[in-house]
Scaffold this active site. Structure first.
Site, PDB file in Angstrom:
ATOM      1  N   LEU A   1       0.857  -1.191   0.000  1.00 37.18           N
ATOM      2  CA  LEU A   1       0.000   0.000   0.000  1.00 37.18           C
ATOM      3  C   LEU A   1       0.889   1.235   0.000  1.00 37.18           C
ATOM      4  O   LEU A   1       1.770   1.344   0.853  1.00 37.18           O
ATOM      5  CB  LEU A   1      -0.867   0.044   1.271  1.00 37.18           C
ATOM      6  CG  LEU A   1      -1.918  -1.051   1.455  1.00 37.18           C
ATOM      7  CD1 LEU A   1      -2.553  -0.943   2.837  1.00 37.18           C
ATOM      8  CD2 LEU A   1      -2.996  -0.938   0.377  1.00 37.18           C
ATOM      9  N   HIS A   2       0.676   2.130  -0.945  1.00 33.62           N
ATOM     10  CA  HIS A   2       1.450   3.380  -0.897  1.00 33.62           C
ATOM     11  C   HIS A   2       0.733   4.581  -1.518  1.00 33.62           C
ATOM     12  O   HIS A   2       1.277   5.678  -1.553  1.00 33.62           O
ATOM     13  CB  HIS A   2       2.827   3.202  -1.550  1.00 33.62           C
ATOM     14  CG  HIS A   2       2.770   3.100  -3.057  1.00 33.62           C
ATOM     15  ND1 HIS A   2       2.449   1.939  -3.713  1.00 33.62           N
ATOM     16  CD2 HIS A   2       2.994   4.015  -4.032  1.00 33.62           C
ATOM     17  CE1 HIS A   2       2.485   2.136  -5.022  1.00 33.62           C
ATOM     18  NE2 HIS A   2       2.810   3.400  -5.242  1.00 33.62           N
ATOM     19  N   ARG A   3      -0.492   4.398  -2.010  1.00 35.52           N
ATOM     20  CA  ARG A   3      -1.204   5.543  -2.592  1.00 35.52           C
ATOM     21  C   ARG A   3      -1.575   6.520  -1.494  1.00 35.52           C
ATOM     22  O   ARG A   3      -2.128   6.101  -0.459  1.00 35.52           O
ATOM     23  CB  ARG A   3      -2.494   5.091  -3.273  1.00 35.52           C
ATOM     24  CG  ARG A   3      -2.303   4.221  -4.461  1.00 35.52           C
ATOM     25  CD  ARG A   3      -1.826   4.964  -5.678  1.00 35.52           C
ATOM     26  NE  ARG A   3      -1.206   4.010  -6.575  1.00 35.52           N
ATOM     27  CZ  ARG A   3      -0.163   4.245  -7.348  1.00 35.52           C
ATOM     28  NH1 ARG A   3       0.416   5.432  -7.352  1.00 35.52           N
ATOM     29  NH2 ARG A   3       0.329   3.321  -8.126  1.00 35.52           N
TER      30      ARG A   3
END
Ligand code: UD1
Ligand code: UDP
Length: 366
Positions: A209-211
């Protein structure tokens, strides 16, 4: 001719590696084709940058603009200033940008404004339709000033044609990220977490997850992770954490005996885990493509995708960002009803060769 190859962030390194190899082949065959590798410095940690150069045998950059982190405008400005300076001192004939990160947009603008240097956009034409994503702005700006477009799908071609790009500047060639995957598939490496978490083929979930929409708000991030861990039927959830996410995670103190929070992995280790996973859960773009090619079920925590073929052809499904959608998706996974998927057209490992062949034709290199 002299070609600048721009790379700044993790997915860029994976996409440029085969292009450099293809240029070297042309030059070894006697074509007048040289390259300069320009690293913008957008990503700089060893685990986000240097390790990819080592594992994928990418030559050391000829220049590092050392732009580093910052707000969107700060980072864009620093990259533009650095690249403009380089071009003013020593121009190139063609600037190749890949993907949709800030380095892609910043360098394409700098190149066009220094004496109208030609720009080729690899992975041009894709659109999420979500203007809240910085990447969508990067795509639109880059495509609006690029000269040549190397595309991953017919959908991308149509997007470009609809926005007025002449057909003869668009080349549907496939996906250089998949060139890299095929090349390195035989040498993927089992990471230490395999034994530490007693992993077995098909008995764990891999998650990234990195958005900003998912990770910059602590409450949202905690809800998502909690729901994933609760829905995954006690399977280990392996979570290599992007530095943007790590900053937020440090403040949340989330722990669970099935959750393994680890540093970002090298390419060979990460894709070993994807290849053998029960499923991937992610908000990445590139990982949905790799999961599709490896035939691994993929759940994407986004409302839209610029890579629709990963859903229509591949193994990817958009769950949206509401945590309530996670449990039903896991139930579908565990019922054995996840779609099997196919590999999109021209994602065959030869995309970079097609790109460089086309450039040789456009520039009439003998
Ligand atoms: C960028 C891209 C995104 C891509 C992702 C790949 C843009 C707008 N976004 O997002 O499309 O999916 O890279 O991973 O270009 N940081 C470090 N070390 C690093 C790099 C970053 O600690 O080596 C931290 C910094 O706190 C930085 C934050 O991560 O502020 C975000 O980095 P940035 O490059 O701005 O965006 P990403 O979220 O990495
Ligand atoms: N990747 C990796 N190690 C990790 C996470 C991802 O090597 O710990 C690779 C992954 O295989 C893919 C690329 O990084 O090739 C995707 O990058 P990312 O998700 O950061 O960016 P996006 O594709 O969303 O722009």
């Amino acid at each position: 001719m002299l070609i600048d190859i721009i790379a700044g962030a993790r997915p860029n390194f994976i996409k440029i590696a085969p292009i450099i190899e293809a240029i070297k082949l042309q030059s070894a065959a006697g074509k007048d084709m040289q390259y300069r590798l320009v690293h913008t410095g957008q990503h700089y940690d060893k685990k986000m940058s240097g390790d990819f150069f080592d594992q994928l045998n990418i030559p050391a950059p000829d220049y590092n603009l050392e732009a580093g982190s910052g707000t969107q405008a700060e980072q864009t400005g620093k990259i533009m200033i650095g690249y403009e300076k380089l071009l003013l001192e020593n121009p190139c004939d063609l600037c190749i940008v890949v993907g949709d990160v800030t380095s892609t947009m910043a360098c394409s603008i700098a190149a066009k404004k220094v004496n109208n240097i030609k720009v080729a956009h690899v992975e041009g034409g894709i659109r999420s339709g979500d203007w809240t994503m910085p990447e969508e702005i990067n795509r639109i700006v880059t495509d609006s000033i690029s000269d040549y477009f190397f595309t991953t799908s017919a959908v991308a071609n149509n997007n470009l044609i609809r926005s007025g790009v002449p057909d003869d500047r668009i080349f549907f060639v496939g996906n250089t990220m998949i060139d890299t995957l095929y090349k390195h598939m035989p040498r993927l490496i089992k990471p230490p977490i395999w034994d530490a978490a007693k992993l077995e083929k098909g008995n764990y979930i891999i998650m990234t997850l990195h958005r900003p929409a998912n990770v910059d708000n602590g409450i949202k991030l905690k809800e998502l992770i909690t729901e994933i861990v609760q829905s995954s039927a006690n399977l280990p959830v392996i979570f290599p954490v992007h530095p943007r996410t790590a900053k937020m995670l440090d403040t949340l103190g989330i722990s669970d005996r099935n959750l393994y929070v680890i540093d970002p992995l090298g390419y060979l280790e990460f894709n070993y885990l994807v290849k053998n996973a029960k499923a991937v859960i992610t908000d990445s773009g590139g990982i949905t493509e790799e999961a599709t090619v490896m035939g691994v079920p993929c759940m994407t925590l986004r409302d839209s995708t610029e890579r629709p073929e990963t859903c229509t052809i591949g193994t990817n499904e958009l769950l949206g960002t509401d945590p309530a959608n996670i449990a039903p998706a896991f139930r579908k996974l565990f019922s054995g009803n996840w779609k099997k998927g196919n590999i999109p057209e021209l994602w065959d490992g030869n995309t970079a060769l097609r790109i460089v062949d086309k450039i040789a034709i456009i520039y009439d290199l003998s």
